[in-house]
Design a protein around this motif. Structure first.
Motif, PDB file in Angstrom:
ATOM      1  N   UNK A  21      -2.047 -14.959 -16.947  1.00 47.76           N
ATOM      2  CA  UNK A  21      -2.787 -15.138 -15.712  1.00 47.76           C
ATOM      3  C   UNK A  21      -1.859 -15.228 -14.493  1.00 47.76           C
ATOM      4  N   UNK A  22      -0.695 -15.847 -14.722  1.00 51.34           N
ATOM      5  CA  UNK A  22       0.169 -16.052 -13.545  1.00 51.34           C
ATOM      6  C   UNK A  22       0.895 -14.785 -13.103  1.00 51.34           C
ATOM      7  N   UNK A  23       0.648 -13.692 -13.780  1.00 48.18           N
ATOM      8  CA  UNK A  23       1.255 -12.443 -13.331  1.00 48.18           C
ATOM      9  C   UNK A  23       0.473 -11.818 -12.167  1.00 48.18           C
ATOM     10  N   UNK A  24      -0.709 -12.348 -11.918  1.00 49.40           N
ATOM     11  CA  UNK A  24      -1.535 -11.812 -10.835  1.00 49.40           C
ATOM     12  C   UNK A  24      -0.932 -12.189  -9.488  1.00 49.40           C
ATOM     13  N   UNK A  25      -0.844 -11.195  -8.626  1.00 50.94           N
ATOM     14  CA  UNK A  25      -0.360 -11.457  -7.275  1.00 50.94           C
ATOM     15  C   UNK A  25      -1.439 -11.071  -6.281  1.00 50.94           C
ATOM     16  N   UNK A  26      -1.226 -11.435  -5.046  1.00 54.37           N
ATOM     17  CA  UNK A  26      -2.213 -11.095  -4.024  1.00 54.37           C
ATOM     18  C   UNK A  26      -1.605 -10.217  -2.959  1.00 54.37           C
ATOM     19  N   UNK A  27      -2.270  -9.139  -2.666  1.00 51.42           N
ATOM     20  CA  UNK A  27      -1.879  -8.276  -1.568  1.00 51.42           C
ATOM     21  C   UNK A  27      -3.121  -8.092  -0.720  1.00 51.42           C
ATOM     22  N   UNK A  28      -3.004  -8.397   0.571  1.00 44.64           N
ATOM     23  CA  UNK A  28      -4.170  -8.310   1.450  1.00 44.64           C
ATOM     24  C   UNK A  28      -5.363  -9.064   0.878  1.00 44.64           C
ATOM     25  N   UNK A  29      -5.087 -10.187   0.304  1.00 46.60           N
ATOM     26  CA  UNK A  29      -6.151 -10.997  -0.259  1.00 46.60           C
ATOM     27  C   UNK A  29      -6.843 -10.355  -1.460  1.00 46.60           C
ATOM     28  N   UNK A  30      -6.188  -9.390  -2.029  1.00 43.82           N
ATOM     29  CA  UNK A  30      -6.756  -8.744  -3.205  1.00 43.82           C
ATOM     30  C   UNK A  30      -5.849  -8.985  -4.386  1.00 43.82           C
ATOM     31  N   UNK A  31      -6.499  -9.134  -5.550  1.00 40.98           N
ATOM     32  CA  UNK A  31      -5.692  -9.348  -6.748  1.00 40.98           C
ATOM     33  C   UNK A  31      -5.049  -8.043  -7.199  1.00 40.98           C
ATOM     34  N   UNK A  32      -3.769  -8.134  -7.507  1.00 36.95           N
ATOM     35  CA  UNK A  32      -3.076  -6.962  -8.049  1.00 36.95           C
ATOM     36  C   UNK A  32      -2.137  -7.448  -9.145  1.00 36.95           C
TER      37      UNK A  32
END
Lengths: 700, 118, 156
Positions: free
Chosen positions: A593-604
């Motif tokens: 789960x912690x591999x998820x990052x946020x770009x422009x408030x979107x999950x990537x």
């Protein structure tokens, strides 16, 4: 008003089939005719025969307007083949127009209703092609008696004689016998060819002496025959009598008669005894003479085919496919039951017996499925055939010079897919002609050949059919597309900078962008690309572009072999099973789960250095937000369509399976994100994820 | 009225064929096999024989040979199915004039016959 | 007299929905099945419960409680799916229990305007007064009007 044709429904069916074949021949040949630089005798003959046969058959069934038009066509074609007229683009236009009219006349038969087509105009056009004051066309090809059913053909031919035979001939001529050189082609069941040739030689012997024949009588007895027979007849009868005999003989497709002279052999030594033709009998077996009495030819053909084929209603095929679909479901089900049974009664004989039977049923089901799918397949030829004409017309209109090449016409596709793919292909070809390929002058200025190349290819790749459209035109400029995208507010300046060229080019599939006229002009691609893409994705296909500025553009369309059954990845979301078409899935990833990052408030997530936007299917389909504290591990299904990749986050993966696509029905209607439903092995219904719809959603 | 002797063991085929020929101005006699054909040939003296190949009692090929012995000028047209080309070839060599391939096409029968009766 | 009676007599399947007893003409009913696993289709209106597998066919199931704004739509052992045919399509309807088939003659049916029911009277064909109960007769074509299919909102 009905047409009152003199033919039974069965006969009409055969007639229409034949007519369609001749239309096809004409269509293809006319295009070739225009292209070929030198006079092509065979081609000319073929065109003439097609038109002639149409004339004969339409007259036979009493379709007078069709007979009238084909008769007028034939007059022009006759002059063409006799080189009294030369092939011009204008003339080909007129002939194409004839073909269009003929199609309307054909439809009259189908609808049993006369159309309001006025033939006057086209007949006049055909008439003006005729030189004034000319002797009317020879009428030898119009049989005087109903029995005479052959065409008087015109190819050069001869026969080689030994010195002794020439001697015999010489003496005979002194005795006022006529030496006739006769060349016949047969249209007959291949197995009867030898007997027919034998009987024919015998029949000529009734008129006089057959000095020599090729093949010889011995060769004929040994069945060393082709569909051509050349013979030298010495007779006291005149040519009319010989012609009468030919008219009475059966199975003659074409006939040529001429007085034998020594010149014949001397002036055309290369056509001598036609040794090449002997060397390749298989090329000669194919019926040269479609021109034989049309009604008969049609019946013959039908009788021959009838032994091997039956007609099946498309609806029957559809329902067979549905039934097989249910078997496929039950097959899966059976294995699940078996699995449960084996847990409890592993060594039980009955369960083992059931296991064996299940395996067998599974195998038979698979075979049945394959066979029925095969029965639904048609070669793409049926679709492709109309394209050369279309490209020709379009390029003429646009003032372009285009060499259009098609390959792989024999590739087979499910008939329903063929129906769906027509419009997108027309669109892409039209775009290539209108916008892709530059005008000749511009090409020359750019150091290219004046003639643009446009290629349409179909091929079979693994479980897919791939159709590519290739042009060597100006290509699509990624920068220009980006600029328009920004200008139209489809992407931000920021986003534009980050796009790769390939991603940028893919923007032309967005609806807002592709309808912009100035982009069309600059980028070289026309309107409605979003429609093209939608149509292709609707049938579980995918489209990809590759383009290099100045060098050209390639569209690659990947299509499933069939619409009804696809392979799918089953995933679970909130205890419900969803199916994702496997053709769109590139990989599945298990991640923390912690591999998820946020770009422009979107999950990537970042996969091998690339940023992959995520879409939580749970949120999409159930509205449940993903607090999900309990889950540390996530499953991501990476899907790819038209160069766009996203990751679907799902609860778990269930497995891979063949599924039968069912519609949600009209009461449910269109549901965003869902393209249909399918029945699983346990009897429950699963929804099929509409990948293209979701990708578009995330993109916008 | 030209006379045609129709030789075929299938009554249905004779019926179809006889109807066609009578309608087109021929007088028709029928025989069920080669043996009967020879007998009728001698009594009727037809202008033409339409001869089936596969028949009980005596086949068409034997009948052709026998009839040719009786009347060398006999005009016989073989009625062949596809696959019988070798028999037809032998029959032609034995003196048959021509052949028709089943299933019959009325106009083919008529044109073929016409050539020998005119 | 007897003929007249037969001519005006229809058979109805009688079932319960909430607190009321309803009747549907037997000729419009294809079959009545026990509760199945219903797959919810996201983004469809409340009145569509979902879709089920009816012997290899996928058919939609309507929730009449929600359609008629009736209280209480718990699934119980007596819950049934009544499969009807409307306009060539098979459609399932959730009901709280099926009782029986009764013969109802026209003369005991009253126009809907004279009665009171929990549901909108536009869906009603009438009310039949049987000896021991009132049966509300549904007008199927109105209940499963195609408008219901059109108003489905897509997921946002």
């Amino acid at each position: 008003m009905g047409l009152n044709l003199d033919a039974s429904p069965e006969e009409l069916k055969i007639f229409l089939e034949e007519v369609e074949e001749h239309f096809q021949t004409l269509e293809e040949d006319l295009i070739r005719l225009e292209k070929e630089e030198e006079f092509n005798e065979d081609l000319m003959q073929e065109i003439f025969r097609a038109s002639h046969t149409l004339k004969g058959s339409s007259a036979t069934i009493g379709h007078h307007r069709m007979a009238k038009l084909t008769h007028a066509m034939e007059n022009v074609l006759d002059k063409l083949r006799k080189k009294q007229l030369s092939v011009t683009s204008n003339l080909v236009d007129v002939l194409f127009e004839c073909l269009d009219c003929l199609r309307v006349l054909r439809d009259e038969i189908i609808n049993d209703e006369e159309s309001d087509l006025d033939l006057q105009e086209i007949l006049e056009k055909l008439g003006t092609v005729k030189e004034p004051g000319e002797i009317p066309a020879a009428t030898t090809d119009q049989p005087a008696a109903p029995g005479i059913s052959c065409i008087w053909a015109e190819t050069d031919f001869s026969i080689e004689l030994t010195w002794e035979e020439k001697d015999t001939l010489h003496n005979a001529i002194e005795q006022r016998l006529h030496p006739y050189l006769v060349r016949l082609t047969f249209e007959v069941e291949p197995e009867m060819l030898a007997v027919r040739a034998f009987v024919t030689v015998r029949a000529f012997e009734e008129l006089g002496e057959v000095v020599k024949s090729n093949p010889t009588e011995e060769e004929i007895e040994k069945e060393h025959v082709t569909d051509t027979l050349v013979l030298l007849l010495l007779t006291k009868e005149d040519e009319a009598r010989v012609k009468k005999l030919v008219g009475e003989l059966s199975n003659i497709a074409t006939c040529q008669i001429k007085l034998y002279s020594h010149d014949t052999t001397k002036s055309h030594p290369e056509s001598g005894v036609q040794p090449q033709e002997e060397a390749g009998p298989e090329t000669k077996i194919k019926p040269v003479g479609n021109g034989a009495k049309p009604g008969e030819a049609a019946k013959n053909g039908a009788a021959k085919k009838a032994n091997r084929t039956v007609r099946v209603d498309v609806e029957l095929l559809d329902s067979l496919m549905n039934l097989v679909g249910e078997l496929v479901i039950d097959r899966t089900r059976l294995f699940q039951i078996l699995g449960n049974l084996e847990i409890n009664y592993e060594m039980d004989e009955v369960s083992q017996d059931l296991g064996r039977t299940s395996v067998h049923i599974a195998r038979v089901t698979t075979q049945l499925q394959e066979q029925i799918m095969k029965a639904r397949m048609l070669p793409v030829e049926n679709l492709f055939n109309k394209f050369p004409r279309m490209v020709r017309d379009l390029s003429q209109k646009a003032g372009k010079e285009i060499d259009f090449v098609m390959t792989g016409q024999e590739t087979e596709l499910d008939r329903s897919i063929i129906e769906e793919i027509g419009d997108p292909l027309i669109h892409l070809l039209r775009n290539a002609v209108d916008h892709g390929i530059e005008p000749p002058d511009a090409r020359e200025a750019g150091g290219k050949n004046r003639i643009g190349k446009l290629k349409l290819q179909a091929s079979h790749e693994e479980n897919h059919i791939v159709i590519t459209i290739n042009d060597d035109g100006r290509g699509i400029d990624a920068e220009t597309v980006k600029k328009s995208g920004v200008k139209k507010g489809l992407i931000t300046e920021e986003q534009a900078k980050r796009l790769t060229d390939k991603e940028a080019i893919n923007l032309i599939f967005l609806s807002g962008l592709s309808t912009v006229a100035n982009v069309t002009d600059v980028s070289g691609r026309g309107v409605g690309m979003d429609v093209v893409r939608n149509n292709i994705e609707k049938i579980n296909g995918a489209i990809e572009i590759n383009s290099v500025v100045g060098q050209g553009t390639e569209f690659k369309i990947k299509l499933p072999l069939t619409l009804a059954i696809i392979r799918a990845l089953l995933v679970s979301i909130e205890k419900s099973v969803y199916a994702i078409p496997l053709s769109t899935v590139t990989e599945t990833i298990r991640m923390q789960k912690d591999q998820i990052e946020f770009v422009n408030n979107r999950e990537v997530i970042v996969v091998r250095g690339k940023v992959l936007p995520l879409l939580r299917l749970k949120r999409v389909f159930t509205g449940i937000n993903f607090t999900d504290e309990e889950r540390e591990k996530l499953f991501v299904v990476v899907v790819n369509l038209a160069g766009q990749q996203i990751g679907f986050v799902v609860d778990s993966l269930v497995g891979e399976q063949e599924i039968v696509i069912k519609s949600l029905g009209k009461y449910i209607g269109d549901v965003q994100g869902i393209s249909g439903a399918t029945i699983l092995g346990d009897g429950n219904v699963a929804l099929i994820v509409d990948v293209s719809n979701l990708i578009k959603k995330i993109a916008s | 009225m030209p006379k045609v002797l129709l030789v075929d063991d299938a009554a249905f085929m004779r019926m179809r064929c006889a109807k066609l020929l009578t309608e087109n101005g021929y007088s028709v006699d029928e025989a069920e096999n080669g043996q009967e054909a020879i007998e009728k040939y001698q009594s009727i003296k037809p202008d033409l024989v339409l001869m089936d190949i596969t028949m009980p009692v005596m086949d068409g090929l034997t009948a052709v040979t026998e009839i040719k012995k009786i009347d060398p000028s006999a005009k016989i047209v073989m009625c062949s199915a596809l696959g019988q080309q070798n028999t037809v070839m032998t029959a032609i060599k034995a003196g048959a004039k021509d052949f028709i391939v089943k299933p019959y096409q009325p106009d083919k029968i008529l044109t073929t016959i016409k050539r020998f009766i005119d | 007299m007897a003929e007249e009676l037969i001519a005006n007599e229809n058979q109805y399947v009688v079932f319960r929905l909430g607190r009321e007893i309803y009747g549907l003409e037997i000729s419009s009913i294809l079959e009545i099945i026990t509760m199945q696993t219903i797959t919810v289709v996201p983004g469809t209106e409340d009145i569509i419960e979902g879709i089920i597998n009816l012997r290899g066919r996928v058919i939609p199931v309507f929730n009449l409680h929600k359609k008629f704004n009736l209280a209480g739509d718990e699934i119980t052992r007596s819950t049934r799916i009544v499969v009807v045919e409307v306009g060539g399509n098979s459609i399932g309807m959730l009901v709280d229990g099926v009782y029986e088939v009764v013969k109802i003659t026209d003369d005991i049916v009253e126009k809907p305007s004279h009665i009171l029911s929990d549901i909108d009277k536009e869906y009603l064909a009438g009310v039949a007064k049987l000896e021991d109960k009132l049966v509300i007769l549904l007008d199927l074509s109105k209940v499963l009007n195609r408008d219901d299919a059109v108003m489905l909102e897509n997921i946002g």
